[in-house]
Design a protein around this motif. Structure first.
Motif, PDB file in Angstrom:
ATOM      1  N   PRO A 321       4.552 -44.990 -24.123  1.00  0.00           N
ATOM      2  CA  PRO A 321       3.167 -45.359 -24.428  1.00  0.00           C
ATOM      3  C   PRO A 321       3.017 -46.831 -24.804  1.00  0.00           C
ATOM      4  CG  PRO A 321       3.710 -43.260 -25.448  1.00  0.00           C
ATOM      5  CD  PRO A 321       4.994 -43.816 -24.911  1.00  0.00           C
ATOM      6  N   LYS A 322       1.983 -47.476 -24.243  1.00  0.00           N
ATOM      7  CA  LYS A 322       1.750 -48.900 -24.502  1.00  0.00           C
ATOM      8  C   LYS A 322       0.329 -49.093 -25.043  1.00  0.00           C
ATOM      9  CE  LYS A 322       3.746 -51.921 -21.959  1.00  0.00           C
ATOM     10  NZ  LYS A 322       4.193 -52.823 -20.867  1.00  0.00           N
ATOM     11  N   HIS A 323       0.213 -49.906 -26.085  1.00  0.00           N
ATOM     12  CA  HIS A 323      -1.089 -50.133 -26.719  1.00  0.00           C
ATOM     13  C   HIS A 323      -1.948 -51.047 -25.848  1.00  0.00           C
ATOM     14  CE1 HIS A 323      -3.992 -51.615 -29.781  1.00  0.00           C
ATOM     15  NE2 HIS A 323      -3.898 -50.364 -30.199  1.00  0.00           N
ATOM     16  N   ILE A 324      -3.254 -50.869 -25.958  1.00  0.00           N
ATOM     17  CA  ILE A 324      -4.207 -51.626 -25.158  1.00  0.00           C
ATOM     18  C   ILE A 324      -4.045 -53.134 -25.355  1.00  0.00           C
ATOM     19  CG2 ILE A 324      -6.026 -51.536 -26.923  1.00  0.00           C
ATOM     20  CD1 ILE A 324      -6.598 -51.153 -23.141  1.00  0.00           C
ATOM     21  N   SER A 325      -3.650 -53.556 -26.550  1.00  0.00           N
ATOM     22  CA  SER A 325      -3.490 -54.994 -26.828  1.00  0.00           C
ATOM     23  C   SER A 325      -2.343 -55.577 -26.005  1.00  0.00           C
ATOM     24  CB  SER A 325      -3.237 -55.232 -28.313  1.00  0.00           C
ATOM     25  OG  SER A 325      -2.054 -54.577 -28.741  1.00  0.00           O
ATOM     26  N   GLU A 326      -1.273 -54.802 -25.826  1.00  0.00           N
ATOM     27  CA  GLU A 326      -0.147 -55.253 -25.008  1.00  0.00           C
ATOM     28  C   GLU A 326      -0.555 -55.356 -23.539  1.00  0.00           C
ATOM     29  OE1 GLU A 326       2.607 -52.108 -27.045  1.00  0.00           O
ATOM     30  OE2 GLU A 326       3.886 -53.550 -25.986  1.00  0.00           O
ATOM     31  N   ILE A 327      -1.336 -54.376 -23.098  1.00  0.00           N
ATOM     32  CA  ILE A 327      -1.777 -54.377 -21.695  1.00  0.00           C
ATOM     33  C   ILE A 327      -2.684 -55.577 -21.432  1.00  0.00           C
ATOM     34  CG2 ILE A 327      -2.869 -53.023 -19.864  1.00  0.00           C
ATOM     35  CD1 ILE A 327      -2.330 -50.515 -21.583  1.00  0.00           C
ATOM     36  N   LEU A 328      -3.576 -55.867 -22.380  1.00  0.00           N
ATOM     37  CA  LEU A 328      -4.464 -57.035 -22.259  1.00  0.00           C
ATOM     38  C   LEU A 328      -3.645 -58.322 -22.146  1.00  0.00           C
ATOM     39  CD1 LEU A 328      -7.261 -56.226 -24.870  1.00  0.00           C
ATOM     40  CD2 LEU A 328      -7.653 -56.767 -22.450  1.00  0.00           C
ATOM     41  N   ALA A 329      -2.615 -58.448 -22.994  1.00  0.00           N
ATOM     42  CA  ALA A 329      -1.803 -59.663 -23.006  1.00  0.00           C
ATOM     43  C   ALA A 329      -1.032 -59.830 -21.702  1.00  0.00           C
ATOM     44  CB  ALA A 329      -0.833 -59.626 -24.194  1.00  0.00           C
ATOM     45  N   GLU A 330      -0.541 -58.739 -21.138  1.00  0.00           N
ATOM     46  CA  GLU A 330       0.299 -58.805 -19.947  1.00  0.00           C
ATOM     47  C   GLU A 330      -0.502 -58.975 -18.656  1.00  0.00           C
ATOM     48  OE1 GLU A 330       3.334 -55.849 -19.685  1.00  0.00           O
ATOM     49  OE2 GLU A 330       3.861 -56.015 -21.811  1.00  0.00           O
TER      50      GLU A 330
END
Length: 366
Positions: A321-330
């Motif tokens: 599972p990956k948090h939305i903040s990590e997805i935004l950054a990547e």
């Protein structure tokens, strides 16, 4: 550099799924061109890849150091195989987030081998240790190989049982480099596994065991297997993560029942409650090997046609599972666009939200 060394370079980063190779090729046309751009400092950002991963690839891009590490690896008797090699295990190749390469000592399983992952608690009960060893030995007697993580407790008992069996082999997937025996007091077991199977890792030589490595290696334990058998587990444990990953990968899930008042039976009882097959004896597992579903070829969504924005978002996700903040950054997308794409991917069944603002990729099996 030749292709073998380029793939080896990618694997030096540590936890490297094949999707990262796809991202580099999508951006540069070939892995060689991607390496040339990264090693010469000609790229500061790659769509679909986080800054941390790109920075790490730059750090390890010296050609002379790559060759030196490759030669040292061979000198220590460690073998390396990449995703595109014919000998790379098909079961593992067909999972989502398959490792781009494997380091190993011994011999990898053949594609024809039937393999069951036997996992469970490190602080196992005498009952759990008995059943892990007994069931693994009986599976081995019937030609079924055993995969586990060589941890203390259930894992070690499973490997020992497999070694006592007549026909099967055993494979230990480590959360460190294969040149490191962890835990250290398992050195005798480590050597026996190499002689009758293999110790395997996606982490390069010298990588020490760290807590974050173990959930990642669990997807490989289940990925190599036809089924996952959980002997003992607490309600929240790494063994249940392995079972969950196995379920996502389309594997058969098995569990040993126990009394509800026993803490190490609560996890297995919960698995049975949610559909895992209750195991009383080895025949409960062996009888499933006649079903063709165990040989069904699996494909991941990453191989399907997606819109460009969907590809970028999907490429950042795996079974962790990956948090939305990590997805935004990547991804570099704005928040509104990202939520729109995630909603659409979730609607299509390609992405699943596991909890508030945490997402995983969902493999589709055909």
């Amino acid at each position: 550099m030749r292709d073998e060394l380029l793939m080896f370079w990618l694997s030096l980063e540590g936890h490297t799924a094949k999707i990262k190779y796809d991202i580099l090729v999508a951006n540069y046309g070939s892995l060689y061109e991607a390496y040339e751009a990264i090693s010469k400092g000609k790229c500061n950002k790659i769509k679909g890849m986080g800054e941390r991963h790109l920075s790490r690839l730059k750090e390890i891009s010296s050609k002379s150091e790559i060759i030196e590490k490759y030669e040292k690896m061979l000198e220590k008797g460690i073998k390396y195989i990449n995703y595109f090699d014919k000998a790379y295990p098909d079961k593992l190749r067909n999972i989502c987030s398959a490792p781009v390469g494997l380091f190993y000592k011994g011999e990898l399983p053949s594609n024809q081998e039937k393999i069951i992952s036997v996992v469970g608690s490190r602080d196992a009960t005498e009952k759990g240790l008995y059943y892990a060893r007994k069931m693994s030995e009986e599976l081995s007697d019937n030609g079924v190989s055993i995969a586990s993580g060589m941890a203390l407790g259930i894992d070690s008992a499973a490997h020992l049982g497999a070694l006592q069996g007549e026909k099967g082999k055993t494979y230990a997937v480590l959360g460190c480099g294969v040149d490191i025996c962890y835990p250290l007091n398992n050195i005798e077991l480590y050597l026996k596994i190499i002689d009758k199977g293999a110790v395997i890792s996606e982490f390069p030589m010298g990588v020490q065991p760290m807590k974050a490595n173990f959930p990642q290696r669990n997807r490989i334990i289940s990925g190599l297997s036809d089924g996952v058998f959980v002997v003992e587990a607490r309600e929240k444990s790494g063994s249940l993560i392995t079972a969950d990953m196995g379920l996502e990968q389309g594997k058969n899930i098995y569990a040993l029942p126990g009394r509800s008042e026993e803490p190490l039976s609560r996890g297995t009882n919960k698995l049975i409650q949610f559909g895992a097959k209750l195991v009383n004896d080895v025949n409960d597992i062996l009888e499933d090997f006649d079903f063709p579903v165990l040989n069904t070829k699996q494909e991941c969504v990453q191989n399907l046609t997606l819109e460009s924005g969907e590809k970028i978002v999907y490429s950042t996700l795996c079974l962790i599972p990956k948090h939305i903040s990590e997805i935004l950054a990547e991804t570099g997308l704005d928040e509104g666009e990202l939520f729109r794409i995630l909603l659409w991917l979730e609607f299509k069944g390609y992405v699943r939200r596991t909890s508030f603002e945490y997402y995983i990729a969902v493999p589709i099996y055909i």
